[in-house]
Design an enzyme around this catalytic site. Sequence first.
Site, PDB file in Angstrom:
ATOM      1  N   LYS A 170      18.817 -29.994  46.002  1.00  0.00           N
ATOM      2  CA  LYS A 170      18.961 -29.790  47.459  1.00  0.00           C
ATOM      3  C   LYS A 170      19.084 -31.180  48.072  1.00  0.00           C
ATOM      4  O   LYS A 170      18.096 -31.866  48.285  1.00  0.00           O
ATOM      5  CB  LYS A 170      17.738 -29.054  48.008  1.00  0.00           C
ATOM      6  CG  LYS A 170      18.006 -28.231  49.267  1.00  0.00           C
ATOM      7  CD  LYS A 170      18.551 -29.024  50.444  1.00  0.00           C
ATOM      8  CE  LYS A 170      17.497 -29.823  51.152  1.00  0.00           C
ATOM      9  NZ  LYS A 170      18.072 -30.696  52.225  1.00  0.00           N
ATOM     10  N   PRO A 204      13.505 -27.851  55.975  1.00  0.00           N
ATOM     11  CA  PRO A 204      12.429 -26.869  56.167  1.00  0.00           C
ATOM     12  C   PRO A 204      12.817 -25.456  55.704  1.00  0.00           C
ATOM     13  O   PRO A 204      11.949 -24.597  55.564  1.00  0.00           O
ATOM     14  CB  PRO A 204      12.192 -26.881  57.684  1.00  0.00           C
ATOM     15  CG  PRO A 204      12.780 -28.167  58.167  1.00  0.00           C
ATOM     16  CD  PRO A 204      13.913 -28.481  57.231  1.00  0.00           C
ATOM     17  N   GLU A 245       8.562 -39.978  45.770  1.00  0.00           N
ATOM     18  CA  GLU A 245       8.902 -41.364  46.096  1.00  0.00           C
ATOM     19  C   GLU A 245       9.018 -41.412  47.613  1.00  0.00           C
ATOM     20  O   GLU A 245       9.930 -40.828  48.189  1.00  0.00           O
ATOM     21  CB  GLU A 245      10.202 -41.750  45.391  1.00  0.00           C
ATOM     22  CG  GLU A 245      10.362 -43.252  45.255  1.00  0.00           C
ATOM     23  CD  GLU A 245      11.012 -43.855  46.467  1.00  0.00           C
ATOM     24  OE1 GLU A 245      10.284 -44.170  47.441  1.00  0.00           O
ATOM     25  OE2 GLU A 245      12.239 -44.003  46.450  1.00  0.00           O
ATOM     26  N   CYS A 279      14.101 -47.882  50.846  1.00  0.00           N
ATOM     27  CA  CYS A 279      12.660 -47.630  50.721  1.00  0.00           C
ATOM     28  C   CYS A 279      11.928 -48.856  50.184  1.00  0.00           C
ATOM     29  O   CYS A 279      10.782 -49.095  50.522  1.00  0.00           O
ATOM     30  CB  CYS A 279      12.416 -46.426  49.837  1.00  0.00           C
ATOM     31  SG  CYS A 279      13.342 -46.469  48.306  1.00  0.00           S
ATOM     32  N   GLU A 379       6.705 -47.560  58.105  1.00  0.00           N
ATOM     33  CA  GLU A 379       8.079 -47.735  57.633  1.00  0.00           C
ATOM     34  C   GLU A 379       9.048 -47.511  58.792  1.00  0.00           C
ATOM     35  O   GLU A 379       9.073 -46.443  59.390  1.00  0.00           O
ATOM     36  CB  GLU A 379       8.356 -46.735  56.503  1.00  0.00           C
ATOM     37  CG  GLU A 379       9.724 -46.919  55.890  1.00  0.00           C
ATOM     38  CD  GLU A 379       9.922 -46.076  54.636  1.00  0.00           C
ATOM     39  OE1 GLU A 379       9.784 -44.846  54.706  1.00  0.00           O
ATOM     40  OE2 GLU A 379      10.217 -46.660  53.579  1.00  0.00           O
TER      41      GLU A 379
HETATM   42  P1  NAI Z   1      12.870 -36.186  55.117  1.00  0.00           P
HETATM   43  O1  NAI Z   1      11.666 -36.402  54.277  1.00  0.00           O
HETATM   44  O2  NAI Z   1      12.799 -35.146  56.204  1.00  0.00           O
HETATM   45  O3  NAI Z   1      14.136 -35.780  54.183  1.00  0.00           O
HETATM   46  C1  NAI Z   1      14.228 -36.002  52.780  1.00  0.00           C
HETATM   47  C2  NAI Z   1      14.660 -34.729  52.081  1.00  0.00           C
HETATM   48  O4  NAI Z   1      13.643 -33.731  52.222  1.00  0.00           O
HETATM   49  C3  NAI Z   1      15.929 -34.074  52.653  1.00  0.00           C
HETATM   50  O5  NAI Z   1      16.673 -33.485  51.603  1.00  0.00           O
HETATM   51  C4  NAI Z   1      15.375 -32.988  53.538  1.00  0.00           C
HETATM   52  O6  NAI Z   1      16.264 -31.917  53.737  1.00  0.00           O
HETATM   53  C5  NAI Z   1      14.174 -32.531  52.738  1.00  0.00           C
HETATM   54  N1  NAI Z   1      13.139 -31.831  53.508  1.00  0.00           N
HETATM   55  C6  NAI Z   1      12.804 -32.020  54.825  1.00  0.00           C
HETATM   56  N2  NAI Z   1      11.800 -31.187  55.170  1.00  0.00           N
HETATM   57  C7  NAI Z   1      11.488 -30.466  54.064  1.00  0.00           C
HETATM   58  C8  NAI Z   1      10.521 -29.458  53.770  1.00  0.00           C
HETATM   59  N3  NAI Z   1       9.679 -29.016  54.702  1.00  0.00           N
HETATM   60  N4  NAI Z   1      10.454 -28.966  52.515  1.00  0.00           N
HETATM   61  C9  NAI Z   1      11.285 -29.405  51.556  1.00  0.00           C
HETATM   62  N5  NAI Z   1      12.229 -30.352  51.762  1.00  0.00           N
HETATM   63  C10 NAI Z   1      12.322 -30.877  52.991  1.00  0.00           C
HETATM   64  O7  NAI Z   1      13.290 -37.587  55.713  1.00  0.00           O
HETATM   65  P2  NAI Z   1      14.062 -37.888  57.100  1.00  0.00           P
HETATM   66  O8  NAI Z   1      13.481 -37.011  58.173  1.00  0.00           O
HETATM   67  O9  NAI Z   1      15.501 -37.783  56.864  1.00  0.00           O
HETATM   68  O10 NAI Z   1      13.665 -39.423  57.372  1.00  0.00           O
HETATM   69  C11 NAI Z   1      12.490 -39.752  58.082  1.00  0.00           C
HETATM   70  C12 NAI Z   1      11.845 -40.989  57.524  1.00  0.00           C
HETATM   71  O11 NAI Z   1      11.443 -40.773  56.178  1.00  0.00           O
HETATM   72  C13 NAI Z   1      12.715 -42.220  57.457  1.00  0.00           C
HETATM   73  O12 NAI Z   1      12.767 -42.894  58.679  1.00  0.00           O
HETATM   74  C14 NAI Z   1      12.028 -43.031  56.388  1.00  0.00           C
HETATM   75  O13 NAI Z   1      10.946 -43.739  56.933  1.00  0.00           O
HETATM   76  C15 NAI Z   1      11.504 -41.981  55.437  1.00  0.00           C
HETATM   77  N6  NAI Z   1      12.429 -41.823  54.295  1.00  0.00           N
HETATM   78  C16 NAI Z   1      12.135 -42.439  53.115  1.00  0.00           C
HETATM   79  C17 NAI Z   1      13.031 -42.385  52.075  1.00  0.00           C
HETATM   80  C18 NAI Z   1      12.758 -43.050  50.774  1.00  0.00           C
HETATM   81  O14 NAI Z   1      13.672 -43.554  50.159  1.00  0.00           O
HETATM   82  N7  NAI Z   1      11.551 -43.022  50.280  1.00  0.00           N
HETATM   83  C19 NAI Z   1      14.322 -41.697  52.191  1.00  0.00           C
HETATM   84  C20 NAI Z   1      14.512 -41.036  53.454  1.00  0.00           C
HETATM   85  C21 NAI Z   1      13.598 -41.116  54.453  1.00  0.00           C
END
Ligand code: NAI
Length: 472
Positions: A170, A204, A245, A279, A379
């Site tokens: 996903k 979500p 991660e 990240c 972050e």
């Molecule tokens: P996010 O954590 O919402 O999205 C990452 C993935 O998780 C996407 O595929 C999203 O569809 C999925 N996701 C979102 N809600 C979910 C749920 N309830 N259950 C299962 N999967 C779910 O990240 P977002 O909102 O795009 O970015 C917000 C912040 O997160 C960024 O500003 C950054 O600080 C951090 N981030 C860190 C990353 C890393 O490389 N560790 C990558 C992306 C974001």
Amino acid sequence: MQRYTDQYIGGAWRPSLASASVTVVDPATELALASVPAGGAPDVDAAVGAARAAARSWAATTREQRLVPLTRLRDGLAARQQEIAETITAELGCPIGFATAVQAAVPLAVADSYLGILAGYAFEERVGNSTVLAEPAGVVAAITPWNYPLHQIVAKVVPALAAGCTVVLKPAEDTPLVARLFARIVDEAGFPAGVFNLVTGLGPVAGAALAEHPQVDLVSFTGSTAVGREIAAAAGRGIKRVALELGGKSANVVLPGADLARAVNVNVGNVFNNSGQTCSAWTRLLVHEEQYEEAVALAAEAAGKYVPGDPASPRTRIGPVVSARQRERVRGYITGALAEGARLVVGGADAPEGLDQGFYVRPTVLADVTPEMTVAQEEVFGPVLSILRYRDEEHALEIANGTAYGLAGGVWAGDDASAAAFARRMDTGQVDINGGRFNPLAPFGGFKGSGVGRELGRHGLEEFLQPKSLQF
Ligand code: NAI
Ligand code: MG
């Protein structure tokens, strides 16, 4: 605008069972590029069913059998480097130069590394009167973010397939197009039906349904701390293995005696590349108080080379951030830092000159940042570098270790041995010594709040294996 209505499930592109869609936006123009299905629980259920049905026979293959389609997958990534880079530039806004050199090339290097790791891995080991077998973990849910959209897919899917697991991916809703391209490459590689499946959709909805699915054995997630916590809770309820991660607030520590100019220049590129959406970025530069103003001046000069512009131009070094939401988030951190007493060296919260359209943020350097400020603890995920001062090595270590995160870091000193001695005391998963370069074979992952588990290299393969002991 291209409207896609299918998902890759059970070895074929099939109409999504959902009627809703997700619009993919070009961050440089704010125009719609395409739409993909916003899959829901029925699509997820079909994909997990296909992965479950394929799991036993794929797990029973030999490494030689798995190496055949995995090699074709590597070759497919190699053949499509340009298309991959252009797709990521379009949907992420990443400059084409960086998209080519990093976003497209690193996944190829990682896929390549797993051919060698799989060929040499000991799946059986003798321990006393036992033979210990390394068996695949089963059905894997891979939930990936948008910042290195293909790298994060490959770093999960390729070792999972190499281990003998089947996968449902996903991808992030912001960057589903490169995920669809990856699915086409997998399809052409000739894996048995159901070994790899793709469901696009909202986190979500599709993401949550996948993480909670009772037929999933292991969830591998990269993204925000808030979502990581929910996924770990769902995995706990279902007794699933989980790898997380979750980003970082990494410190780059310049010890007296280091090449200050080089350390600062590398740090500025490290934070501004990919618009700071990395990240492992060294978002905190730690400099001795006696060299502090010199470092601030060097950072200001280096930052001047990053002029935001059209990511499709090969001359552009910094493009927009991924979305309007991300732009507002980054600007909020800049405003907040100035309100808390940080000094604006370059950049700022207002839109860059002449760029009224697109999700652009000014590359920003902040001085006089102190460890307790929000911008030094959270972050930002944007082109914002904070420079902090330290009194002595113990103080530098205390600041470096003084956040909830522990993903990456850098140490610079007059010699590698002193830098490495400092690095041993850092609570973090990776440290680059005097600018040591990225190694796709080295385990990547977090201490503390940066997550659980490791990706890449042998350690990354072992995330997808489980031991079974036979006693003789
Ligand atoms: P996010 O954590 O919402 O999205 C990452 C993935 O998780 C996407 O595929 C999203 O569809 C999925 N996701 C979102 N809600 C979910 C749920 N309830 N259950 C299962 N999967 C779910 O990240 P977002 O909102 O795009 O970015 C917000 C912040 O997160 C960024 O500003 C950054 O600080 C951090 N981030 C860190 C990353 C890393 O490389 N560790 C990558 C992306 C974001
Ligand atoms: Mg989110």
